[in-house]
Scaffold this active site. Structure first.
Site, PDB file in Angstrom:
ATOM      1  N   ARG A 166       0.589 -11.413  -2.288  1.00 25.51           N
ATOM      2  CA  ARG A 166       1.224 -10.462  -1.358  1.00 25.51           C
ATOM      3  C   ARG A 166       0.290 -10.106  -0.205  1.00 25.51           C
ATOM      4  O   ARG A 166       0.722  -9.951   0.940  1.00 25.51           O
ATOM      5  CB  ARG A 166       1.656  -9.193  -2.105  1.00 25.51           C
ATOM      6  CG  ARG A 166       2.895  -9.426  -2.951  1.00 25.51           C
ATOM      7  CD  ARG A 166       3.011  -8.431  -4.072  1.00 25.51           C
ATOM      8  NE  ARG A 166       3.276  -7.074  -3.619  1.00 25.51           N
ATOM      9  CZ  ARG A 166       3.133  -5.995  -4.397  1.00 25.51           C
ATOM     10  NH1 ARG A 166       2.733  -6.124  -5.643  1.00 25.51           N
ATOM     11  NH2 ARG A 166       3.381  -4.807  -3.905  1.00 25.51           N
ATOM     12  N   ARG A 219       8.912  -6.893   8.229  1.00 25.72           N
ATOM     13  CA  ARG A 219       7.729  -7.537   7.655  1.00 25.72           C
ATOM     14  C   ARG A 219       7.420  -8.861   8.333  1.00 25.72           C
ATOM     15  O   ARG A 219       6.451  -9.525   7.980  1.00 25.72           O
ATOM     16  CB  ARG A 219       7.953  -7.772   6.170  1.00 25.72           C
ATOM     17  CG  ARG A 219       7.369  -6.680   5.271  1.00 25.72           C
ATOM     18  CD  ARG A 219       7.695  -7.027   3.829  1.00 25.72           C
ATOM     19  NE  ARG A 219       6.774  -6.482   2.887  1.00 25.72           N
ATOM     20  CZ  ARG A 219       6.966  -5.332   2.218  1.00 25.72           C
ATOM     21  NH1 ARG A 219       8.017  -4.597   2.458  1.00 25.72           N
ATOM     22  NH2 ARG A 219       6.078  -4.941   1.333  1.00 25.72           N
ATOM     23  N   ARG A 264       5.605  -2.524 -13.021  1.00 23.68           N
ATOM     24  CA  ARG A 264       6.256  -3.295 -11.952  1.00 23.68           C
ATOM     25  C   ARG A 264       5.728  -4.722 -11.986  1.00 23.68           C
ATOM     26  O   ARG A 264       4.504  -4.944 -11.930  1.00 23.68           O
ATOM     27  CB  ARG A 264       5.992  -2.639 -10.587  1.00 23.68           C
ATOM     28  CG  ARG A 264       7.222  -2.647  -9.731  1.00 23.68           C
ATOM     29  CD  ARG A 264       6.997  -1.893  -8.472  1.00 23.68           C
ATOM     30  NE  ARG A 264       6.664  -2.782  -7.373  1.00 23.68           N
ATOM     31  CZ  ARG A 264       6.583  -2.391  -6.116  1.00 23.68           C
ATOM     32  NH1 ARG A 264       6.784  -1.135  -5.815  1.00 23.68           N
ATOM     33  NH2 ARG A 264       6.288  -3.254  -5.173  1.00 23.68           N
ATOM     34  N   LYS A 295       3.167   3.362   1.752  1.00 31.71           N
ATOM     35  CA  LYS A 295       4.363   3.513   2.600  1.00 31.71           C
ATOM     36  C   LYS A 295       5.434   4.336   1.878  1.00 31.71           C
ATOM     37  O   LYS A 295       5.992   5.263   2.449  1.00 31.71           O
ATOM     38  CB  LYS A 295       4.941   2.133   2.973  1.00 31.71           C
ATOM     39  CG  LYS A 295       3.967   1.238   3.737  1.00 31.71           C
ATOM     40  CD  LYS A 295       4.621  -0.061   4.172  1.00 31.71           C
ATOM     41  CE  LYS A 295       4.994  -0.984   3.024  1.00 31.71           C
ATOM     42  NZ  LYS A 295       3.841  -1.586   2.330  1.00 31.71           N
ATOM     43  N   ARG A 328      -0.962   0.855 -10.627  1.00 35.56           N
ATOM     44  CA  ARG A 328       0.485   1.106 -10.716  1.00 35.56           C
ATOM     45  C   ARG A 328       1.129   0.120 -11.688  1.00 35.56           C
ATOM     46  O   ARG A 328       2.005   0.480 -12.462  1.00 35.56           O
ATOM     47  CB  ARG A 328       1.134   0.984  -9.330  1.00 35.56           C
ATOM     48  CG  ARG A 328       2.620   1.290  -9.381  1.00 35.56           C
ATOM     49  CD  ARG A 328       3.261   1.359  -8.012  1.00 35.56           C
ATOM     50  NE  ARG A 328       3.279   0.057  -7.360  1.00 35.56           N
ATOM     51  CZ  ARG A 328       3.688  -0.132  -6.114  1.00 35.56           C
ATOM     52  NH1 ARG A 328       4.067   0.889  -5.382  1.00 35.56           N
ATOM     53  NH2 ARG A 328       3.692  -1.329  -5.586  1.00 35.56           N
TER      54      ARG A 328
HETATM   55  P1  B4P Z   1       3.313   2.801  -2.473  1.00 30.21           P
HETATM   56  O1  B4P Z   1       3.560   3.945  -1.568  1.00 30.21           O
HETATM   57  O2  B4P Z   1       4.309   2.635  -3.563  1.00 30.21           O
HETATM   58  O3  B4P Z   1       3.185   1.388  -1.789  1.00 30.21           O
HETATM   59  P2  B4P Z   1       4.058   0.640  -0.755  1.00 30.21           P
HETATM   60  O4  B4P Z   1       3.131   0.361   0.350  1.00 30.21           O
HETATM   61  O5  B4P Z   1       5.318   1.399  -0.446  1.00 30.21           O
HETATM   62  O6  B4P Z   1       4.619  -0.610  -1.586  1.00 30.21           O
HETATM   63  P3  B4P Z   1       4.694  -2.194  -1.482  1.00 30.21           P
HETATM   64  O7  B4P Z   1       4.412  -2.708  -0.125  1.00 30.21           O
HETATM   65  O8  B4P Z   1       3.901  -2.692  -2.615  1.00 30.21           O
HETATM   66  O9  B4P Z   1       6.160  -2.536  -1.918  1.00 30.21           O
HETATM   67  P4  B4P Z   1       7.586  -2.751  -1.288  1.00 30.21           P
HETATM   68  O10 B4P Z   1       8.458  -2.039  -2.231  1.00 30.21           O
HETATM   69  O11 B4P Z   1       7.706  -2.410   0.151  1.00 30.21           O
HETATM   70  O12 B4P Z   1       1.848   2.992  -3.055  1.00 30.21           O
HETATM   71  C1  B4P Z   1       1.243   2.068  -3.915  1.00 30.21           C
HETATM   72  C2  B4P Z   1       0.458   2.787  -5.002  1.00 30.21           C
HETATM   73  O13 B4P Z   1      -0.626   3.535  -4.434  1.00 30.21           O
HETATM   74  C3  B4P Z   1       1.291   3.797  -5.794  1.00 30.21           C
HETATM   75  O14 B4P Z   1       0.988   3.686  -7.161  1.00 30.21           O
HETATM   76  C4  B4P Z   1       0.867   5.142  -5.231  1.00 30.21           C
HETATM   77  O15 B4P Z   1       0.950   6.189  -6.196  1.00 30.21           O
HETATM   78  C5  B4P Z   1      -0.585   4.890  -4.844  1.00 30.21           C
HETATM   79  N1  B4P Z   1      -1.018   5.701  -3.700  1.00 30.21           N
HETATM   80  C6  B4P Z   1      -0.269   6.005  -2.605  1.00 30.21           C
HETATM   81  N2  B4P Z   1      -1.006   6.775  -1.751  1.00 30.21           N
HETATM   82  C7  B4P Z   1      -2.242   6.926  -2.319  1.00 30.21           C
HETATM   83  C8  B4P Z   1      -3.447   7.603  -1.928  1.00 30.21           C
HETATM   84  N3  B4P Z   1      -3.542   8.281  -0.785  1.00 30.21           N
HETATM   85  N4  B4P Z   1      -4.522   7.522  -2.755  1.00 30.21           N
HETATM   86  C9  B4P Z   1      -4.441   6.844  -3.920  1.00 30.21           C
HETATM   87  N5  B4P Z   1      -3.332   6.201  -4.360  1.00 30.21           N
HETATM   88  C10 B4P Z   1      -2.239   6.238  -3.563  1.00 30.21           C
HETATM   89  O16 B4P Z   1       7.824  -4.354  -1.389  1.00 30.21           O
HETATM   90  C11 B4P Z   1       7.844  -5.090  -2.587  1.00 30.21           C
HETATM   91  C12 B4P Z   1       8.258  -6.552  -2.349  1.00 30.21           C
HETATM   92  O17 B4P Z   1       9.631  -6.609  -1.868  1.00 30.21           O
HETATM   93  C13 B4P Z   1       7.481  -7.334  -1.296  1.00 30.21           C
HETATM   94  O18 B4P Z   1       6.286  -7.892  -1.814  1.00 30.21           O
HETATM   95  C14 B4P Z   1       8.520  -8.432  -0.881  1.00 30.21           C
HETATM   96  O19 B4P Z   1       8.556  -9.496  -1.799  1.00 30.21           O
HETATM   97  C15 B4P Z   1       9.849  -7.708  -0.957  1.00 30.21           C
HETATM   98  N6  B4P Z   1      10.249  -7.156   0.360  1.00 30.21           N
HETATM   99  C16 B4P Z   1      10.321  -5.822   0.671  1.00 30.21           C
HETATM  100  N7  B4P Z   1      10.699  -5.670   1.953  1.00 30.21           N
HETATM  101  C17 B4P Z   1      10.857  -6.919   2.474  1.00 30.21           C
HETATM  102  C18 B4P Z   1      11.194  -7.402   3.773  1.00 30.21           C
HETATM  103  N8  B4P Z   1      11.439  -6.583   4.786  1.00 30.21           N
HETATM  104  N9  B4P Z   1      11.246  -8.751   3.964  1.00 30.21           N
HETATM  105  C19 B4P Z   1      11.009  -9.600   2.959  1.00 30.21           C
HETATM  106  N10 B4P Z   1      10.659  -9.198   1.714  1.00 30.21           N
HETATM  107  C20 B4P Z   1      10.593  -7.875   1.459  1.00 30.21           C
END
Ligand code: B4P
Length: 191
Positions: free
Chosen positions: A145, A89, A134, A14, A128
């Protein structure tokens, strides 16, 4: 205004795809994960509270996250629109988002859902965790998660599917290839 929700399991990309969408469409990127992590880093009261949930792989309570988003949307002046990354979420957050946007004369226009299988998600997050350090990217927290995602977040797909807004995107492959599929969906909305 164009408002896009980017949706998917933890590690589905995302944040990665939001950065590309922000660059191409000039939308404001609101990542609740990033906002919460910056509060933790600044050691604020909110950050300490958020950390007690995030470090266990749990969701931060709805009221807190909804309040943060409400404040942020209210403070933005003349913007082209928003990318909501990691929000909503839960169903309660989804309903709150609809209400907030309506108050500002807007709506959700598309929900881009990145589909990645679990094995790949775990792989990406552990990788990561090794690179960025992290705290929530360790095996135990990642498993929690994913469980929370299935129980509390995945039901939102149905919520948006019935509203005709859900766009499923294959989230495995190159970052640019995935973005090309997202562009196809969004270009239709901006033309
Ligand atoms: P990202 O792009 O970083 O992953 P994400 O889905 O954005 O992150 P996530 O869901 O973990 O975290 P968030 O900050 O929202 O990609 C992950 C990895 O994959 C990276 O290393 C990237 O380089 C790699 N990658 C990406 N694309 C790729 C591809 N095509 N091929 C290979 N590798 C690839 O949330 C963190 C925490 O915050 C949650 O667990 C929760 O506790 C809290 N939180 C956030 N929002 C909330 C909400 N609305 N309500 C309640 N809690 C919340």
């Amino acid at each position: 205004m164009l408002n896009i929700v980017i949706f998917g399991a933890p590690g589905s990309g995302k944040g990665t795809q939001s950065a590309k969408m922000k660059e191409k469409y000039g939308l404001e990127h609101l990542s609740t994960g990033e906002i919460l992590r910056s509060e933790i880093k600044a050691d604020t009261e909110l950050g300490r509270l958020a950390d007690s949930y995030m470090s266990k792989g749990l969701l931060v309570p709805d009221e807190l996250v909804i309040d943060i988003l409400n404040g942020l949307i209210g403070r933005q002046g003349d913007v082209k629109g928003f990318i909501f990354d990691g929000f909503p979420r839960t169903l309660a957050q989804g309903e709150a988002l609809g209400r907030m946007l309506k108050r500002h004369g807007g709506d959700v226009h598309a929900v881009v859902s990145l589909e990645v299988d679990e094995e790949e998600l775990i792989d990406r997050l552990l990788k990561r965790g090794r690179i960025s350090g992290r705290k929530d990217d360790n095996r135990e927290t990642v498993e929690s998660r994913l469980k929370v995602y299935r129980a509390q977040t995945e039901p939102l797909k149905e919520y948006y599917r019935t509203r005709g807004l859900l766009k499923n995107i294959e989230g495995t492959g190159s970052v640019d290839g995935i973005f090309a599929s997202i562009e196809k969906e969004i270009d239709r909305l901006v033309k």
